[in-house]
Motif scaffolding. Structure first.
Motif, PDB file in Angstrom:
ATOM      1  N   LEU A  49       0.843  -1.280  -0.152  1.00  0.00           N
ATOM      2  CA  LEU A  49      -0.083  -0.084   0.168  1.00  0.00           C
ATOM      3  C   LEU A  49       0.815   1.141  -0.012  1.00  0.00           C
ATOM      4  CD1 LEU A  49      -3.119  -1.008   2.359  1.00  0.00           C
ATOM      5  CD2 LEU A  49      -2.748  -0.801  -0.065  1.00  0.00           C
ATOM      6  N   ASP A  50       2.099   1.286   0.566  1.00  0.00           N
ATOM      7  CA  ASP A  50       3.092   2.338   0.573  1.00  0.00           C
ATOM      8  C   ASP A  50       3.462   2.652  -0.835  1.00  0.00           C
ATOM      9  OD1 ASP A  50       2.845   3.035   3.135  1.00  0.00           O
ATOM     10  OD2 ASP A  50       4.851   2.507   3.599  1.00  0.00           O
ATOM     11  N   THR A  51       3.434   2.030  -1.694  1.00  0.00           N
ATOM     12  CA  THR A  51       3.996   1.921  -3.098  1.00  0.00           C
ATOM     13  C   THR A  51       2.746   2.344  -3.762  1.00  0.00           C
ATOM     14  OG1 THR A  51       5.386   0.063  -3.112  1.00  0.00           O
ATOM     15  CG2 THR A  51       4.760   0.897  -5.201  1.00  0.00           C
ATOM     16  N   GLU A  52       1.553   2.144  -3.498  1.00  0.00           N
ATOM     17  CA  GLU A  52       0.338   2.408  -4.084  1.00  0.00           C
ATOM     18  C   GLU A  52      -0.016   3.956  -3.753  1.00  0.00           C
ATOM     19  OE1 GLU A  52      -1.828   1.015  -6.788  1.00  0.00           O
ATOM     20  OE2 GLU A  52      -0.010  -0.485  -6.913  1.00  0.00           O
ATOM     21  N   LEU A  53       0.098   4.382  -2.521  1.00  0.00           N
ATOM     22  CA  LEU A  53      -0.573   5.480  -1.883  1.00  0.00           C
ATOM     23  C   LEU A  53       0.215   6.647  -1.568  1.00  0.00           C
ATOM     24  CD1 LEU A  53      -3.153   3.781   0.670  1.00  0.00           C
ATOM     25  CD2 LEU A  53      -3.386   4.487  -1.776  1.00  0.00           C
ATOM     26  N   VAL A  54       1.601   6.277  -1.564  1.00  0.00           N
ATOM     27  CA  VAL A  54       2.731   7.087  -1.127  1.00  0.00           C
ATOM     28  C   VAL A  54       3.572   7.462  -2.247  1.00  0.00           C
ATOM     29  CG1 VAL A  54       4.604   7.688   0.584  1.00  0.00           C
ATOM     30  CG2 VAL A  54       2.589   6.371   1.504  1.00  0.00           C
ATOM     31  N   LYS A  55       3.414   8.663  -2.876  1.00  0.00           N
ATOM     32  CA  LYS A  55       4.545   9.041  -3.819  1.00  0.00           C
ATOM     33  C   LYS A  55       5.898   9.478  -3.403  1.00  0.00           C
ATOM     34  CE  LYS A  55       1.380   7.993  -6.654  1.00  0.00           C
ATOM     35  NZ  LYS A  55       1.158   6.532  -6.870  1.00  0.00           N
ATOM     36  N   ASN A  56       5.748  10.506  -2.462  1.00  0.00           N
ATOM     37  CA  ASN A  56       6.966  11.046  -1.600  1.00  0.00           C
ATOM     38  C   ASN A  56       7.016  10.574  -0.049  1.00  0.00           C
ATOM     39  OD1 ASN A  56       9.050  12.594  -0.649  1.00  0.00           O
ATOM     40  ND2 ASN A  56       8.354  14.326  -2.064  1.00  0.00           N
ATOM     41  N   ARG A  57       7.724   9.306   0.125  1.00  0.00           N
ATOM     42  CA  ARG A  57       7.951   9.069   1.480  1.00  0.00           C
ATOM     43  C   ARG A  57       8.365  10.224   2.333  1.00  0.00           C
ATOM     44  NH1 ARG A  57       8.606   3.681   3.702  1.00  0.00           N
ATOM     45  NH2 ARG A  57       8.078   2.923   1.516  1.00  0.00           N
ATOM     46  N   GLU A  58       9.118  10.986   1.953  1.00  0.00           N
ATOM     47  CA  GLU A  58       9.859  11.807   2.979  1.00  0.00           C
ATOM     48  C   GLU A  58       8.838  12.749   3.590  1.00  0.00           C
ATOM     49  OE1 GLU A  58      11.499  11.030   0.393  1.00  0.00           O
ATOM     50  OE2 GLU A  58      12.758   9.598   1.161  1.00  0.00           O
ATOM     51  N   THR A  59       7.904  13.185   2.631  1.00  0.00           N
ATOM     52  CA  THR A  59       6.980  14.230   3.120  1.00  0.00           C
ATOM     53  C   THR A  59       5.634  13.788   3.210  1.00  0.00           C
ATOM     54  OG1 THR A  59       6.441  14.562   0.556  1.00  0.00           O
ATOM     55  CG2 THR A  59       8.321  15.847   1.427  1.00  0.00           C
ATOM     56  N   THR A  60       5.336  12.584   3.163  1.00  0.00           N
ATOM     57  CA  THR A  60       4.064  11.949   3.514  1.00  0.00           C
ATOM     58  C   THR A  60       3.782  11.447   4.969  1.00  0.00           C
ATOM     59  OG1 THR A  60       3.853  11.313   1.302  1.00  0.00           O
ATOM     60  CG2 THR A  60       2.061  10.434   2.651  1.00  0.00           C
ATOM     61  N   PHE A  61       2.697  11.738   5.568  1.00  0.00           N
ATOM     62  CA  PHE A  61       2.087  11.181   6.703  1.00  0.00           C
ATOM     63  C   PHE A  61       0.791  10.986   6.717  1.00  0.00           C
ATOM     64  CE2 PHE A  61       1.711  15.672   6.809  1.00  0.00           C
ATOM     65  CZ  PHE A  61       0.235  15.875   7.563  1.00  0.00           C
ATOM     66  N   TYR A  62       0.354  10.144   7.986  1.00  0.00           N
ATOM     67  CA  TYR A  62      -1.080   9.695   8.047  1.00  0.00           C
ATOM     68  C   TYR A  62      -1.717  10.301   9.127  1.00  0.00           C
ATOM     69  CZ  TYR A  62       0.639   5.703   5.084  1.00  0.00           C
ATOM     70  OH  TYR A  62       1.239   4.883   4.292  1.00  0.00           O
ATOM     71  N   ALA A  63      -3.028  10.536   9.156  1.00  0.00           N
ATOM     72  CA  ALA A  63      -3.781  11.015  10.158  1.00  0.00           C
ATOM     73  C   ALA A  63      -5.017  10.591  10.142  1.00  0.00           C
ATOM     74  CB  ALA A  63      -3.563  12.743  10.248  1.00  0.00           C
ATOM     75  N   ARG A  64      -5.702  10.494  11.441  1.00  0.00           N
ATOM     76  CA  ARG A  64      -7.220   9.971  11.361  1.00  0.00           C
ATOM     77  C   ARG A  64      -8.310  11.112  11.503  1.00  0.00           C
ATOM     78  NH1 ARG A  64      -8.180   5.111  11.518  1.00  0.00           N
ATOM     79  NH2 ARG A  64      -6.268   4.296  12.285  1.00  0.00           N
ATOM     80  N   VAL A  65      -9.336  10.943  10.700  1.00  0.00           N
ATOM     81  CA  VAL A  65     -10.278  11.964  10.880  1.00  0.00           C
ATOM     82  C   VAL A  65     -11.103  11.755  12.276  1.00  0.00           C
ATOM     83  CG1 VAL A  65     -12.403  12.597   9.761  1.00  0.00           C
ATOM     84  CG2 VAL A  65     -10.513  11.773   8.304  1.00  0.00           C
ATOM     85  N   SER A  66     -11.468  13.135  12.621  1.00  0.00           N
ATOM     86  CA  SER A  66     -12.497  13.081  13.838  1.00  0.00           C
ATOM     87  C   SER A  66     -13.478  14.116  13.416  1.00  0.00           C
ATOM     88  CB  SER A  66     -11.450  13.685  15.053  1.00  0.00           C
ATOM     89  OG  SER A  66     -12.523  13.659  16.036  1.00  0.00           O
TER      90      SER A  66
END
Length: 148
Positions: A49-66
């Motif tokens: 999924l990182d290969t599919e969803l993350v284009k730039n590993r150094e500038t990408t992060f994940y966060a949960r919606v509330s």
């Protein structure tokens, strides 16, 4: 208002792992209409999924919606957002912003008259960003991961 439950110092940044194969993946095209017979699943592949969803590993992060302010854009409470800080903010993009001490995710409206943060739920007001606001765009939402 949708806010991110994490503090900016605790956002998850994917770390490189030794598992370059990822999960098993069957590229058979699963029908959403009438079931279609398949001869066999063929050769098993692997999908990261990182290969599919993350284009730039150094500038990408994940966060949960509330919250519920972006339900019209398909962002629901507890969804996981993939956010890229290297993408240039632009009109109509969905952005994670820091506004007056809180994180929020909204659709950007940018024109000659200013910047607005537009919710995708009519029960929430549009926010006009002014010079008096403490405002930073943290990144652009590139993907959303949902539990079913």
């Amino acid at each position: 208002m949708i806010s991110l439950k994490s503090n900016p110092l605790t956002f998850f940044n994917p770390e490189p792992t030794n598992d370059t194969l990822g999960a098993a993946f069957f590229d058979t095209g699963i029908s959403c209409g009438f079931p279609a017979p398949t001869e066999d699943f063929g050769e098993q592949q692997h999908l990261s999924l990182d290969t599919e969803l993350v284009k730039n590993r150094e500038t990408t992060f994940y966060a949960r919606v509330s919250g519920q302010s972006m339900i019209g854009a398909g962002l629901d409470d507890n969804d996981l957002l993939v956010i890229d800080r290297s993408i240039e903010p632009a009109n109509n993009k969905i952005a994670v912003c820091f506004l007056d001490g809180e994180f929020t995710v909204k659709r950007l409206r940018v024109d000659v008259d200013g910047i607005w943060l537009k919710p995708e739920n009519p029960n929430y007001p549009i926010i006009h960003v002014t010079e008096e606001n403490d405002f930073v765009i943290w990144g652009i939402v590139t993907n959303v991961i949902k539990k079913v």
